[in-house]
Scaffold this active site. Structure first.
Site, PDB file in Angstrom:
ATOM      1  CB  SER A 127      -5.223   1.493   2.958  1.00 16.15           C
ATOM      2  OG  SER A 127      -5.089   1.016   4.274  1.00 16.15           O
ATOM      3  CE1 TYR A 154       0.574   2.662   2.384  1.00 13.58           C
ATOM      4  CE2 TYR A 154      -0.639   2.316   4.424  1.00 13.58           C
ATOM      5  CZ  TYR A 154      -0.418   2.016   3.094  1.00 13.58           C
ATOM      6  OH  TYR A 154      -1.219   1.089   2.461  1.00 13.58           O
ATOM      7  CE  LYS A 158      -2.100   3.173  -0.149  1.00 11.59           C
ATOM      8  NZ  LYS A 158      -1.816   2.807  -1.561  1.00 11.59           N
TER       9      LYS A 158
END
Length: 345
Positions: A127, A154, A158
């Site tokens: 992302s 979150y 990544k």
């Protein structure tokens, strides 16, 4: 002979569209999904589009034993596209351990099994959150831009997963990986047979736009109108999910069929930033539907502006986002109308 690709999270939004593009490119697909954030009926939509029902196993990627059984039952898996992950920024702040457990353990399980079952490559779903808020000189953001401290668990998963992949391959693991850093995926398949189906209140802009337009939500809140942008609202790089899916096919073909570096990183976006108000006006123009919206206070954790430099993906992958934004927004509306007509939402 067709190559077989394992798609984790393959009944989800991006996973289902990528499955379609893989099948249409001549790959066989095995989907693994625990259905925690998707519906089994997505397989029907995939089959209607391509004429092929992908193999499906309801398995959680954190279940090492269950995951290994998939590799044993489908010998000859050539590559993996790994989407399966928890992905709501706000929820990750409230439940960090859930996110670290789900998102990191699932990847470790896959990486451990790859050499054992002679799987050549993995495409990892990363992302643009890894860039944080880029400084002015780093916009549009390139793959060489500094990785910044994540604003949420979150986003941190990544970053950590990218590092895990690089460390594992650096250790001598006989695999290759392409890491794709997405910007903001939106839209639905032009057939309206698959699309984004968030469970509960949407966290992303476009499902909230379409649900407001159709009357499920009373009004759309635009969080913040005092950002340092031309109209005061946040700017994002919105990428059509079908274009994004095609990038995965290009990446998988590259990993399996070309001599490349063991780890490669690509931004996947349009190279253009659109503000929230531009998206709202674009939706109204594309559909003829007026939206009921209002400004609301800024939302914690929102990045002010980010869009990608996608020259590397254009040149090296031979891929480009080509769908006009009006067509993308119209596809999202067509999908929402179909959900209403079929009594789903």
């Amino acid at each position: 002979m067709k190559k077989t690709i394992l798609v984790t999270g393959g009944t989800g939004f991006i996973g289902s569209h990528t499955t379609v593009e893989l099948q249409e490119a001549g790959y066989d697909v095995v989907i693994v999904d625990n259905l925690s954030n998707s519906k089994i009926e997505v397989l029907d939509g995939i089959e209607k589009i391509t004429g092929i029902r992908p193999a499906f196993e309801q398995v959680d990627c954190c279940d090492r034993q269950g995951l290994e059984a998939v590799f044993a039952n489908y010998p000859g898996i050539a590559g993996i596209i790994h989407f399966a992950a928890s992905k709501a920024v706000g929820e990750s702040v409230e439940k960090p351990l859930l996110y670290y457990r789900n998102n990191i353990n699932s990847l470790i399980n896959l990486l451990e099994l790859m050499p054992k079952y002679d799987v050549k490559g993995i495409i990892f779903s990363s992302s643009c959150t890894v860039y944080g808020q880029p400084t002015a000189e780093n916009l549009p953001v390139t793959e060489q831009a500094p990785i910044q401290k994540a604003l949420s668990p979150y986003g941190n998963t990544k970053q950590i997963n990218e590092e895990i992949i690089q460390d594992f391959i650096h250790s001598g693991a006989p695999i290759k990986s392409v890491i794709l850093r997405y910007f903001n995926p939106i839209g639905a398949h032009p057939s309206a047979l698959i699309g984004e189906l968030p469970l509960g209140v949407p966290m992303n802009l476009i499902p909230f736009v379409t649900q407001t337009a159709i009357g499920i939500r009373k009004e759309l809140k635009v969080f913040g109108n005092d950002y340092n942008t031309p109209d005061g609202t946040c700017i994002r790089d919105y990428i059509y999910v079908v274009d994004l899916a095609k990038a995965h096919v290009a990446a998988m073909t590259r990993v399996l069929e070309q001599e490349t570096d063991a780890v490669e990183v690509f931004n996947i976006g349009t190279g253009r930033g659109l503000s929230t108000l531009e998206v709202i006006k674009g939706f109204e123009k594309a559909t003829g539907v007026k939206l009921n919206w209002c400004f609301a206070p800024r939302r914690e954790g929102d990045i002010e502006k980010v869009w990608g430099n996608v020259d590397k993906a254009n040149k090296v992958l031979g891929w480009k986002a080509e769908t006009p934004i009006e067509d993308v927004l119209a596809s999202a509306w067509k999908w929402q109308v179909r959900l209403r007509d079929e009594g789903v939402m």
